[in-house]
Design an enzyme around this catalytic site. Structure first.
Site, PDB file in Angstrom:
ATOM      1  N   GLY A 136      13.066 -38.966   2.546  1.00  0.00           N
ATOM      2  CA  GLY A 136      13.163 -40.363   2.181  1.00  0.00           C
ATOM      3  C   GLY A 136      11.876 -41.065   2.599  1.00  0.00           C
TER       4      GLY A 136
ATOM      5  N   THR B  31      12.363 -45.421  -5.589  1.00  0.00           N
ATOM      6  CA  THR B  31      13.208 -44.232  -5.450  1.00  0.00           C
ATOM      7  C   THR B  31      14.687 -44.545  -5.624  1.00  0.00           C
ATOM      8  OG1 THR B  31      13.358 -44.620  -3.085  1.00  0.00           O
ATOM      9  CG2 THR B  31      11.602 -43.160  -3.836  1.00  0.00           C
TER      10      THR B  31
ATOM     11  N   GLU C 282       0.833  -1.201   0.000  1.00  0.00           N
ATOM     12  CA  GLU C 282       0.000   0.000   0.000  1.00  0.00           C
ATOM     13  C   GLU C 282       0.872   1.257   0.000  1.00  0.00           C
ATOM     14  OE1 GLU C 282      -0.030  -2.574   2.022  1.00  0.00           O
ATOM     15  OE2 GLU C 282      -1.971  -2.919   2.976  1.00  0.00           O
TER      16      GLU C 282
END
Lengths: 379, 379
Positions: free
Chosen positions: A313, A165, A56
């Protein structure tokens, strides 16, 4: 009250302005502001970072005397407190604006509505609730912190199509491609902090930082949008219950803040040789003698972390899901198959019925290079 | 030779027409045909099913005397042999067309070019190669069968985001939602055959058929596009090396053809009580005393199977990938996590380096209901 198309247009612009701050405002919220007079923009501003002017104030500085009788569109309720800067609500009163349109009320229950009161008491027309959903999207982390006294938690993982993974022997470089990794940098650059577990640190020896050279490979980033000087390194948070870190790990040789979370204290002098600014916090343990993740998130509140990015993990991810602490789950999937003997994405308890499995809600799925990225939220 | 935009437009129309046959033409190819005179369509046709008129014959029937001096656009080289119908190449000659534009040559090496020769010898201008890639997409299975003497193989699976297909106890109903299952019906309806392994039959007791009531839940299907009467049930193929099927399984009580593939013969009279038309084929075994999948695919050639849809468990899918027999891999993923203790998507050998894992190429990813569908091809 019904807003006009003109109102919508200017608030939309204020939202676009607010987004410009997304790499730098933390721990402050993203805010954008547009001031119009006679259907013409006379002032624009956004909040760049803590200590710099609020949206502002910046917009008023541009509008100057044209703010008299103007309408002000602002994405978040103007502040009412004397902090690093004087309250914006007072600045708007002083500038003589006639009407203030606000997308959303301040999520902090202690201050919500006070900015509005100041304006209304000064006789300004205040209208709240235009493009609220979009405005909330600008500050999901800030809102979560204000409401729940904990950061908003995003868990990021990468896997093959069959949810693996790493190979059995731990090899995992690289499942996903360069474009996906640049995309991760784009997200990292917007976080307040990055958290990971001890095993990831010991196994991968990661930097856990924002690397500008990789970041600018992301199609969403240009040097104009984010000059290198504006890159803010998120706090790195390492879960190390039993003080297994040697402090020789790579990330301690990089500048920036590191928080080590443990169950017992280590000698503070250990940290003296680190390039990083290292601090240890001791966290209460849970029934299983592990770090209590709910307690941890409360502790992190004092560090004013809005957005916490977890590169987890399988164990840590599983724990977070079990604690219902995952607000967002981002999964990069490589179009590859690694087979049943490779390591699974997330460790969860044994489920005996399909009703017990974890259900999420897809927000988006897109192709990134040769891979895909799924963004999912809590159901 | 350069084709004009007008040529493109009419060939595109011929391709759209060809698609109308995709639920019914097997074992024949999908073919569409457009006949134009003075830049106006005077005849259109497509091949609906074996025994019905070929695309060119149907288009000529509509064009009548206007085929004299016309241009004919056809997605596949007109046939040159007397089969169920007289050769289309001769029909075009007889009808007096002036020019024939062909998207692609017949993939059958024994006939490729003969249709073109007939036309050229009659003095017709023949141009080949317009929108070839699109025309090939119409007949991927037919092309594979003609070239490699085996069906085109699509493996379809469904899993959670973390690549799990069932809980440890085997429970799996339902991972994906209603919309995904309707989508499977849409694909099934276009197949020549559906193959699965003995374990899936014994565990799930599936129907392996096309169910019209589920099929019409698919947004791609309308009763106009595929009236119930036109649904063709794919051949159901069951791998049952050691004759474990009791023949009481649900699918034997449904009409349609069932092929049982085994290593040793069972008594033929076993099949007498089945509603289905059951046949057993004996397949050579591989070094591991299992069904040799390469041999199987050659054997299936005699059944003129263009498109083989495999609804596989982890073992069969793994074997097909190891044999490099997966042309397309369609994975429906539910936005859910089932954890490391649940069953993995695909059984593959132990890999010691990331170079050895299976790499695919993403063709498309879309949201289907609450789930996503990935279509992937061989890299």
């Amino acid at each position: 009250m019904p807003f006009t198309q003109t109102d919508q247009k200017y608030m939309q612009r204020a939202i676009e302005l607010a987004k410009k701050g997304r790499f730098t405002t933390s721990p402050n919220p993203n805010v954008g502001c547009v001031i119009t007079l006679n259907d013409e923009i006379v002032g624009e501003g956004f909040h760049l970072k803590a200590g710099a002017g609020h949206a502002e104030v910046n917009a008023l500085a541009m509008a100057k005397e044209k703010s008299l009788g103007a309408t002000c569109y602002v994405t978040l309720e103007p502040c009412s407190h004397f902090g690093r800067t004087p309250p914006c609500a007072l600045a708007l009163v002083k500038a003589g604006v006639k009407r203030v349109v606000i997308a959303m009320v301040d999520p902090n229950p202690k201050v919500a509505g006070r900015g509005i009161s100041i304006l209304e008491e000064a006789g300004i027309i205040v209208e709240v609730g235009l493009l609220t959903a979009q405005a909330e999207q600008l500050n999901l982390g800030f809102i979560t912190r204000m409401k729940f006294k904990r950061p908003r938690i995003t868990v990021k993982m990468a896997s093959s199509l069959d949810g693996k993974t790493a190979l059995k022997n731990g090899e995992s470089k690289w499942i996903t491609g360069k474009a996906a990794r640049a995309d991760v940098q784009y997200f990292r650059a917007q976080q307040s902090a990055i958290l990971t577990g001890i095993n990831t640190v010991l196994l991968d020896n990661p930097s856990l930082n924002v690397r500008y050279q990789e970041l600018i490979n992301s199609p969403q980033i240009t040097p104009e949008l984010l000059p290198e000087a504006n890159v803010r390194q998120p706090i790195r948070i390492l879960l190390d219950s039993n003080n297994k870190l040697t402090l020789q790990e790579h990330l301690f040789s990089l500048p920036g803040k590191v928080l080590i979370v443990s169950l017992t204290a280590r000698d503070r002098s250990d940290f003296d040789l680190c390039t990083a600014d290292v601090e240890q916090i001791i966290c209460p343990k849970n029934d299983l003698n592990k770090i209590d993740l709910h307690e941890l998130m409360s502790l992190l509140n004092q560090y004013e972390i809005n957005d916490l990015w977890v590169e987890a993990g399988a164990t840590l991810a599983g724990e977070l899901f079990k604690c219902d602490l995952v607000d967002e789950f981002i999964l990069y999937q490589a179009i590859k198959l690694m087979g049943d003997q490779s390591r699974s994405l997330v460790n969860l308890p044994h489920f005996s019925t399909m009703n017990d499995i974890i259900k999420l809600k897809l927000q988006s799925v897109v192709q990134i290079g040769d891979d895909i990225r799924l963004i999912n939220h809590r159901e």
